[in-house]
Design a protein around this motif. Structure first.
Motif, PDB file in Angstrom:
ATOM      1  N   SER A   1       0.853  -1.184   0.000  1.00  0.00           N
ATOM      2  CA  SER A   1       0.000   0.000   0.000  1.00  0.00           C
ATOM      3  C   SER A   1       0.889   1.234   0.000  1.00  0.00           C
ATOM      4  O   SER A   1       2.028   1.192   0.468  1.00  0.00           O
ATOM      5  CB  SER A   1      -0.929   0.011   1.222  1.00  0.00           C
ATOM      6  OG  SER A   1      -0.190   0.120   2.411  1.00  0.00           O
TER       7      SER A   1
ATOM      8  N   SER B   1      -2.929   4.223  -2.706  1.00  0.00           N
ATOM      9  CA  SER B   1      -2.973   3.143  -3.683  1.00  0.00           C
ATOM     10  C   SER B   1      -2.675   1.821  -2.979  1.00  0.00           C
ATOM     11  O   SER B   1      -1.965   1.803  -1.970  1.00  0.00           O
ATOM     12  CB  SER B   1      -1.927   3.397  -4.782  1.00  0.00           C
ATOM     13  OG  SER B   1      -1.954   2.385  -5.750  1.00  0.00           O
TER      14      SER B   1
ATOM     15  N   GLU C   1      -9.231  -1.712  -3.747  1.00  0.00           N
ATOM     16  CA  GLU C   1      -8.600  -0.389  -3.818  1.00  0.00           C
ATOM     17  C   GLU C   1      -9.650   0.711  -3.670  1.00  0.00           C
ATOM     18  O   GLU C   1      -9.437   1.700  -2.964  1.00  0.00           O
ATOM     19  CB  GLU C   1      -7.829  -0.233  -5.131  1.00  0.00           C
ATOM     20  CG  GLU C   1      -7.049   1.063  -5.203  1.00  0.00           C
ATOM     21  CD  GLU C   1      -6.063   1.123  -6.357  1.00  0.00           C
ATOM     22  OE1 GLU C   1      -5.094   1.890  -6.232  1.00  0.00           O
ATOM     23  OE2 GLU C   1      -6.271   0.429  -7.370  1.00  0.00           O
TER      24      GLU C   1
END
Length: 191
Positions: free
Chosen positions: A86, A96, A109
């Motif tokens: 991450s 992200s 996500e």
């Protein structure tokens, strides 16, 4: 007539020839450098400034293209890794995550981007644990260790975590990249 040729025509031809050279060679480092105080000198200085501006613009565009290319490569690496990864901002909000993160935590996500990373915090650690971890990250730019985390279905799992700060191209603090590996089964097998 000879004075007109030397004083006006020859310098104008020099400006014209310089323009042709720049256009045909694409060399934006060549300077005309006329040291005249009249209108022809002013035209020459403005031409040099225009070429300098074009060179700066080209360098800026190349820099932007290079950064975009590097960002695309980084994104591809992130999404192809088998470890859960991450990216969080300086407020520890998700920016992200990769597919392995989704498989490990159960969160897509879309569900995590913009959310605080505390959504994964486990009840097995006191709030001080997370505060100290974040303080270490802010002071040193990194943290590694084992930590309990919580999946979307509220199941808790033990992770080996490596968090590293990534600076912006300007050198300012940017983001943290966090790699986590589910080591729950490995630890159970060791007991």
């Amino acid at each position: 007539m000879i004075g007109l040729h030397r004083g006006v025509v020859r310098p104008l031809l020099k400006v014209k020839n310089h323009a042709v050279t720049v256009a045909t060679t694409d060399d934006l480092t060549i300077k005309l450098s006329m040291k005249r105080g009249d209108e022809i000198g002013a035209v020459a200085r403005e031409f040099d400034r225009m070429v300098e501006h074009l060179a700066e613009s080209r360098n800026s565009q190349l820099d932007i293209a290079h950064r975009a290319g590097m960002a695309e490569i980084a994104s591809e690496v992130l999404h192809s890794m088998t470890e859960a990864v991450s990216v969080v901002d300086l407020d520890y909000r998700f920016v992200s995550v990769n597919r392995a993160f989704t498989l490990t935590t159960g969160y897509s996500e879309e569900e995590v981007v913009g959310q605080p990373s505390t959504m994964l915090d486990s009840t097995q650690h006191a709030p001080e644990f997370y505060r100290e971890m974040r303080e270490t990250m802010e002071l040193t730019g990194r943290w590694s260790g084992e930590m309990w985390q919580r999946r979307k279905d509220d199941e808790e799992f033990l992770c080996a975590i490596e968090a590293v700060e990534v600076l912006e191209p300007s050198g300012k603090r940017g983001h943290f990249v966090v790699v986590l590996s589910d080591i729950t089964e490995k630890k159970r097998a060791e007991q």
